[in-house]
Design a protein around this motif. Structure first.
Motif, PDB file in Angstrom:
ATOM      1  N   VAL A  25       6.093   0.795  23.297  1.00 25.20           N
ATOM      2  CA  VAL A  25       4.992  -0.064  22.861  1.00 25.20           C
ATOM      3  C   VAL A  25       5.489  -1.503  22.862  1.00 25.20           C
ATOM      4  O   VAL A  25       6.435  -1.850  22.153  1.00 25.20           O
ATOM      5  N   GLU A  26       4.853  -2.338  23.690  1.00 25.31           N
ATOM      6  CA  GLU A  26       5.183  -3.754  23.784  1.00 25.31           C
ATOM      7  C   GLU A  26       4.038  -4.550  23.149  1.00 25.31           C
ATOM      8  O   GLU A  26       2.929  -4.568  23.671  1.00 25.31           O
ATOM      9  N   LEU A  27       4.329  -5.185  22.024  1.00 25.13           N
ATOM     10  CA  LEU A  27       3.314  -5.956  21.321  1.00 25.13           C
ATOM     11  C   LEU A  27       3.454  -7.438  21.645  1.00 25.13           C
ATOM     12  O   LEU A  27       4.514  -8.029  21.438  1.00 25.13           O
ATOM     13  N   PHE A  28       2.379  -8.038  22.133  1.00 24.90           N
ATOM     14  CA  PHE A  28       2.335  -9.475  22.366  1.00 24.90           C
ATOM     15  C   PHE A  28       1.644 -10.109  21.166  1.00 24.90           C
ATOM     16  O   PHE A  28       0.479  -9.836  20.876  1.00 24.90           O
ATOM     17  N   THR A  29       2.408 -10.935  20.457  1.00 28.34           N
ATOM     18  CA  THR A  29       1.989 -11.425  19.151  1.00 28.34           C
ATOM     19  C   THR A  29       2.360 -12.893  18.994  1.00 28.34           C
ATOM     20  O   THR A  29       3.066 -13.470  19.829  1.00 28.34           O
ATOM     21  N   SER A  30       1.890 -13.501  17.899  1.00 23.21           N
ATOM     22  CA  SER A  30       2.210 -14.902  17.628  1.00 23.21           C
ATOM     23  C   SER A  30       2.161 -15.162  16.135  1.00 23.21           C
ATOM     24  O   SER A  30       1.272 -14.656  15.437  1.00 23.21           O
ATOM     25  N   GLY A  88      -5.818  -6.313  35.987  1.00 30.54           N
ATOM     26  CA  GLY A  88      -7.026  -6.897  36.558  1.00 30.54           C
ATOM     27  C   GLY A  88      -7.799  -7.770  35.597  1.00 30.54           C
ATOM     28  O   GLY A  88      -9.009  -7.965  35.755  1.00 30.54           O
ATOM     29  N   LYS A  89      -7.108  -8.363  34.611  1.00 32.14           N
ATOM     30  CA  LYS A  89      -7.751  -9.213  33.614  1.00 32.14           C
ATOM     31  C   LYS A  89      -7.473 -10.687  33.905  1.00 32.14           C
ATOM     32  O   LYS A  89      -6.377 -11.052  34.317  1.00 32.14           O
ATOM     33  N   ARG A  90      -8.469 -11.525  33.654  1.00 36.98           N
ATOM     34  CA  ARG A  90      -8.314 -12.962  33.876  1.00 36.98           C
ATOM     35  C   ARG A  90      -7.705 -13.675  32.681  1.00 36.98           C
ATOM     36  O   ARG A  90      -7.200 -14.785  32.813  1.00 36.98           O
ATOM     37  N   THR A  91      -7.795 -13.062  31.514  1.00 37.76           N
ATOM     38  CA  THR A  91      -7.273 -13.680  30.302  1.00 37.76           C
ATOM     39  C   THR A  91      -6.386 -12.701  29.551  1.00 37.76           C
ATOM     40  O   THR A  91      -6.426 -11.488  29.788  1.00 37.76           O
ATOM     41  N   VAL A  92      -5.593 -13.243  28.630  1.00 33.77           N
ATOM     42  CA  VAL A  92      -4.763 -12.423  27.750  1.00 33.77           C
ATOM     43  C   VAL A  92      -5.153 -12.713  26.309  1.00 33.77           C
ATOM     44  O   VAL A  92      -5.895 -13.661  26.034  1.00 33.77           O
ATOM     45  N   TYR A  93      -4.655 -11.922  25.398  1.00 37.20           N
ATOM     46  CA  TYR A  93      -5.038 -12.077  23.998  1.00 37.20           C
ATOM     47  C   TYR A  93      -3.917 -11.586  23.095  1.00 37.20           C
ATOM     48  O   TYR A  93      -2.999 -10.893  23.540  1.00 37.20           O
ATOM     49  N   THR A  94      -4.009 -11.960  21.845  1.00 40.94           N
ATOM     50  CA  THR A  94      -3.137 -11.399  20.812  1.00 40.94           C
ATOM     51  C   THR A  94      -4.026 -10.874  19.684  1.00 40.94           C
ATOM     52  O   THR A  94      -5.083 -11.446  19.417  1.00 40.94           O
ATOM     53  N   PRO A  95      -3.601  -9.785  19.046  1.00 41.00           N
ATOM     54  CA  PRO A  95      -2.413  -8.974  19.345  1.00 41.00           C
ATOM     55  C   PRO A  95      -2.727  -7.907  20.401  1.00 41.00           C
ATOM     56  O   PRO A  95      -3.644  -7.116  20.237  1.00 41.00           O
ATOM     57  N   GLN A  96      -1.965  -7.905  21.465  1.00 41.94           N
ATOM     58  CA  GLN A  96      -2.142  -6.934  22.540  1.00 41.94           C
ATOM     59  C   GLN A  96      -0.950  -5.989  22.566  1.00 41.94           C
ATOM     60  O   GLN A  96       0.190  -6.435  22.669  1.00 41.94           O
ATOM     61  N   ALA A  97      -1.223  -4.691  22.492  1.00 46.06           N
ATOM     62  CA  ALA A  97      -0.176  -3.681  22.590  1.00 46.06           C
ATOM     63  C   ALA A  97      -0.291  -2.988  23.940  1.00 46.06           C
ATOM     64  O   ALA A  97      -1.347  -2.431  24.263  1.00 46.06           O
ATOM     65  N   VAL A  98       0.778  -3.047  24.725  1.00 45.89           N
ATOM     66  CA  VAL A  98       0.825  -2.369  26.020  1.00 45.89           C
ATOM     67  C   VAL A  98       1.642  -1.096  25.844  1.00 45.89           C
ATOM     68  O   VAL A  98       2.783  -1.140  25.367  1.00 45.89           O
ATOM     69  N   ILE A  99       1.054   0.030  26.204  1.00 42.57           N
ATOM     70  CA  ILE A  99       1.699   1.329  26.016  1.00 42.57           C
ATOM     71  C   ILE A  99       2.167   1.866  27.355  1.00 42.57           C
ATOM     72  O   ILE A  99       1.367   2.048  28.281  1.00 42.57           O
ATOM     73  N   ASN A 100       3.477   2.078  27.461  1.00 37.50           N
ATOM     74  CA  ASN A 100       4.109   2.643  28.664  1.00 37.50           C
ATOM     75  C   ASN A 100       3.782   1.854  29.933  1.00 37.50           C
ATOM     76  O   ASN A 100       3.860   2.394  31.039  1.00 37.50           O
TER      77      ASN A 100
END
Length: 243
Positions: A25-30, A88-100
């Motif tokens: 699990v990779e969490l993108f946070t701030s 395939g997304k144009r934007t990113v967000y927080t908090p985003q968790a990427v699994i595997n």
């Protein structure tokens, strides 16, 4: 670091004291995001549980809100944007968790994270390649098993992270809060190539140790260099300092 890894044989020998994780699990946070503290708590729970490789990537694009994230790096932000392109997304967000490396959910929703892990296991999209880690003399030896049918290519990725730490936030949307951050990522480096067959990689022990903890990810990558599914993973825990 990439030049420091060398393929030295093709017969794996797995360490008995390395727990095979269920997922990554990779969490993108701030620190500047007021929606992130619940997700940071979820990641801390996962890290403490021990059966998930839990990694916190602090991003810098919310720094303008009044607080500069003390753990953020441009490289973490770039990794998230590359995941965005892969999804395939144009934007990113927080908090985003990427699994595997396969899907993403709102990282604050612990049930959604757990459901994604279980669903991938049930569909055969979990971590299918065993990774063994041993310390031998001045080396850290990484053994990657063969994939079913010995097909597929992937990068051997080293993700270095600092120990869990509390941070007092003095300004911005989380002003006045002290938040504990699990496994904040400090660097991501490719250390070798895996071609579907059992392989062994050797890293200098001093290089692994001086950066704190280290996660080993066996991650497929597209021809455009975008991150893909993570096939295997392991954690090299920090070594205790000698008094």
């Amino acid at each position: 670091m990439a030049a420091a890894a060398a393929l030295i044989c093709a017969v794996p020998s797995f360490a008995g004291d390395i727990l095979k994780p269920r997922a990554v699990v990779e969490l993108f946070t701030s620190q500047g995001c007021n929606s992130c503290p619940p997700a940071d708590a979820v990641l801390t729970e996962l890290a403490e549980r021990g059966d998930v490789v839990a990694l916190g990537y602090h991003v810098d694009y919310w720094d303008y809100l009044g607080w500069k994230d003390t753990l953020a790096t441009p490289e973490n932000t770039e990794r998230q944007h590359r995941y965005g392109k892969a999804f395939g997304k144009r934007t990113v967000y927080t908090p985003q968790a990427v699994i595997n490396g396969r899907a993403h959910v709102n990282g604050a929703k612990g049930d959604a994270v757990s459901w994604a892990i279980t669903e991938m296991e049930n569909k055969g999209d979990g971590l299918s390649v065993d990774i063994g880690v041993t310390r031998a003399g001045e080396s850290v030896v990484i053994d990657a098993a063969a994939a079913p049918g010995e097909k597929g290519d992937a990068h051997l990725v080293l993700v270095h992270f600092d120990p869990m730490r509390p941070v007092a936030i003095e300004r911005g949307e989380n002003k006045g809060k002290t938040i504990t951050y699990a496994n904040p990522v400090t660097s991501v480096q490719t250390a070798g190539m895996w071609h579907g067959k059992a392989a062994r990689f050797e890293l200098p022990r001093s290089e692994v140790n001086k950066k704190g903890g280290c996660a080993i990810l066996l991650q497929s990558v597209t021809r455009d260099g975008l991150p893909g599914p993570i096939l295997g993973a392991a954690i090299v825990p920090p070594e205790a300092e000698t008094p």
